[in-house]
Design a protein around this motif. Structure first.
Motif, PDB file in Angstrom:
ATOM      1  N   PRO A  14     -14.235  -0.506  -1.938  1.00  0.00           N
ATOM      2  CA  PRO A  14     -13.977  -0.708  -0.518  1.00  0.00           C
ATOM      3  C   PRO A  14     -13.161   0.425   0.096  1.00  0.00           C
ATOM      4  O   PRO A  14     -12.536   1.204  -0.617  1.00  0.00           O
ATOM      5  CB  PRO A  14     -13.208  -2.028  -0.483  1.00  0.00           C
ATOM      6  N   ARG A  15     -13.184   0.494   1.411  1.00  0.00           N
ATOM      7  CA  ARG A  15     -12.518   1.575   2.117  1.00  0.00           C
ATOM      8  C   ARG A  15     -10.994   1.507   1.973  1.00  0.00           C
ATOM      9  O   ARG A  15     -10.425   0.437   1.828  1.00  0.00           O
ATOM     10  CB  ARG A  15     -12.867   1.518   3.613  1.00  0.00           C
ATOM     11  N   ASP A  16     -10.389   2.692   2.066  1.00  0.00           N
ATOM     12  CA  ASP A  16      -8.936   2.750   2.106  1.00  0.00           C
ATOM     13  C   ASP A  16      -8.437   2.155   3.413  1.00  0.00           C
ATOM     14  O   ASP A  16      -9.149   2.117   4.414  1.00  0.00           O
ATOM     15  CB  ASP A  16      -8.457   4.196   2.006  1.00  0.00           C
ATOM     16  N   ALA A  32      -3.306   7.369   6.042  1.00  0.00           N
ATOM     17  CA  ALA A  32      -4.358   6.854   5.163  1.00  0.00           C
ATOM     18  C   ALA A  32      -3.653   6.179   3.994  1.00  0.00           C
ATOM     19  O   ALA A  32      -2.790   6.784   3.348  1.00  0.00           O
ATOM     20  CB  ALA A  32      -5.251   7.988   4.671  1.00  0.00           C
ATOM     21  N   MET A  33      -3.991   4.921   3.739  1.00  0.00           N
ATOM     22  CA  MET A  33      -3.237   4.109   2.786  1.00  0.00           C
ATOM     23  C   MET A  33      -4.116   3.684   1.614  1.00  0.00           C
ATOM     24  O   MET A  33      -5.243   3.221   1.788  1.00  0.00           O
ATOM     25  CB  MET A  33      -2.694   2.866   3.477  1.00  0.00           C
ATOM     26  N   LYS A  34      -3.600   3.837   0.426  1.00  0.00           N
ATOM     27  CA  LYS A  34      -4.253   3.369  -0.791  1.00  0.00           C
ATOM     28  C   LYS A  34      -3.719   1.980  -1.146  1.00  0.00           C
ATOM     29  O   LYS A  34      -2.506   1.741  -1.123  1.00  0.00           O
ATOM     30  CB  LYS A  34      -3.978   4.321  -1.954  1.00  0.00           C
ATOM     31  N   HIS A  35      -4.621   1.067  -1.476  1.00  0.00           N
ATOM     32  CA  HIS A  35      -4.205  -0.278  -1.863  1.00  0.00           C
ATOM     33  C   HIS A  35      -3.527  -0.247  -3.227  1.00  0.00           C
ATOM     34  O   HIS A  35      -3.958   0.469  -4.140  1.00  0.00           O
ATOM     35  CB  HIS A  35      -5.418  -1.212  -1.920  1.00  0.00           C
ATOM     36  N   ALA A  70       0.846  -1.182   0.000  1.00  0.00           N
ATOM     37  CA  ALA A  70       0.000   0.000   0.000  1.00  0.00           C
ATOM     38  C   ALA A  70       0.885   1.237   0.000  1.00  0.00           C
ATOM     39  O   ALA A  70       2.067   1.161   0.345  1.00  0.00           O
ATOM     40  CB  ALA A  70      -0.919   0.007   1.221  1.00  0.00           C
ATOM     41  N   ARG A  71       0.325   2.370  -0.404  1.00  0.00           N
ATOM     42  CA  ARG A  71       1.102   3.608  -0.401  1.00  0.00           C
ATOM     43  C   ARG A  71       0.375   4.666   0.417  1.00  0.00           C
ATOM     44  O   ARG A  71      -0.853   4.697   0.499  1.00  0.00           O
ATOM     45  CB  ARG A  71       1.337   4.107  -1.831  1.00  0.00           C
TER      46      ARG A  71
END
Length: 338
Positions: A207-209, A334-337, A170-171
């Motif tokens: 879906p949620r971050d 907060a992480m983005k997949h 994740a970033r």
């Protein structure tokens, strides 16, 4: 509701459909600010209607209608609609899985812990940024959330940020500091301990971050180490409790006229959720327990993070602060997949 004007219990802050007793009798005198009240959510609405709201009362910010979150909302709803004796007996018999949260179990559990990612020397400049960071205290005076930062604006080296992102695929999208203040907690007169509420974090996606919690500093006392942690509800444990409860329903002979005798596990859940005695018998207290929170407490695992440890969790994972009255500072991403 005139005859019930004086009836308003503290558990009426939860939606009617999550309560195990008689909401009309117990919440008929509550003001509209209560989730279960004559002028708020109708106290005589059916369980099914109440449970369908926000995915079974599961989240104050709505429910993603896809994938894991939708399936979990349905499982929680079906659990809450079981006969009460089956529901509580299933919780009493359940054996939680709190084995180490390794990266290999991320998909099944919904979260994972990576330890020892930073030294004290690497954490000190981040702490220097986080302690005075501006922001709003919010609803809980013991919890302080800073304004948002960029992913490189808090004294963290690019190498350390990469070490945080890469294990979880994740970033970072944004970040902010969270710290807790025991003095503010005591001033707020938290009942017993200042437990956080079960929740999922807000997200603009479905879906949620994801979220990554990186521990920067914590008071070194034994009390803080035992109580100043994050409590997680593993996704696979909710699914297993749901399956075991439905199987129990097929085999357990239920006589609803017999007095319910709660076992030690259910009594412990009641004490934890009410923090202090609300008066009346333990049976009366259990009658008013919010069912979703009871499920989450039963499956829950306490994850202890030392400075330099990171906890990554999917946005669909329920979690809460173990106790706000324990001093610590963390950096939240907060992480983005990927």
């Amino acid at each position: 509701f005139a005859a019930l004007a004086s009836n308003c219990n503290e558990w009426c802050t939860n939606p009617c459909g999550e309560l195990g007793g008689d909401p009309q009798q117990e919440c008929g005198g509550c003001p509209s600010s209560y989730a279960c009240s004559p002028n708020g959510h109708s106290v005589d609405q059916s369980n099914d209607e109440a449970l369908n709201e926000n995915g079974g009362g599961s989240n104050q910010i709505g429910t993603c209608s896809q994938g894991i979150e939708a399936r979990m909302a349905e499982q929680l709803k079906e659990l809450a609609l079981l006969p009460r004796r089956v529901f509580w007996e299933a919780l009493e018999r359940f054996n939680p899985d709190c084995s180490p949260a390794s990266i290999d179990g991320l998909e099944e559990r919904g979260y994972a812990v990576k330890r020892g990612l930073a030294t004290a020397d690497e954490l000190e400049p981040i702490r220097a940024v986080g302690i005075p960071a501006s922001g709003d205290i919010g609803e809980n005076p013991a919890r302080y959330r800073s304004d948002s930062f960029g992913c490189h604006d808090h004294g963290m080296s690019p190498q350390l940020l990469d070490a945080l992102e890469s294990p979880f695929r994740a970033r970072c999208d944004s970040s902010f500091f969270v710290r807790t203040d025991p003095e503010s907690a005591r001033a707020a007169e938290c009942p017993g301990v200042c437990l956080g509420k079960w929740h999922m974090d807000p997200s603009g996606s479905c879906p949620r971050d994801g979220r990554l919690s990186f521990m920067i500093w914590r008071n070194g006392t034994k009390e803080t180490w035992e109580h100043g942690n994050i409590v997680m509800a593993p996704i696979h444990s909710i699914a297993r409790l749901h399956a075991e409860a439905l199987a129990l329903k097929q085999t357990l002979e239920v006589n609803e006229t017999e007095p319910f005798k709660p076992g030690p596990i259910v009594r412990k859940i009641a004490r934890r959720l009410w923090h202090v005695s609300t008066g009346g018998s333990i049976e009366q207290q259990i009658t008013g327990l919010p069912l979703r929170e009871a499920v989450l407490e039963r499956v829950s695992c306490v994850e202890q993070l030392a400075p330099g440890d990171a906890l990554f969790f999917r946005g669909e994972v329920y979690h809460r602060t173990q106790d706000y009255a324990a001093a610590r500072l963390s950096l939240q991403f907060a992480m983005k997949h990927l």
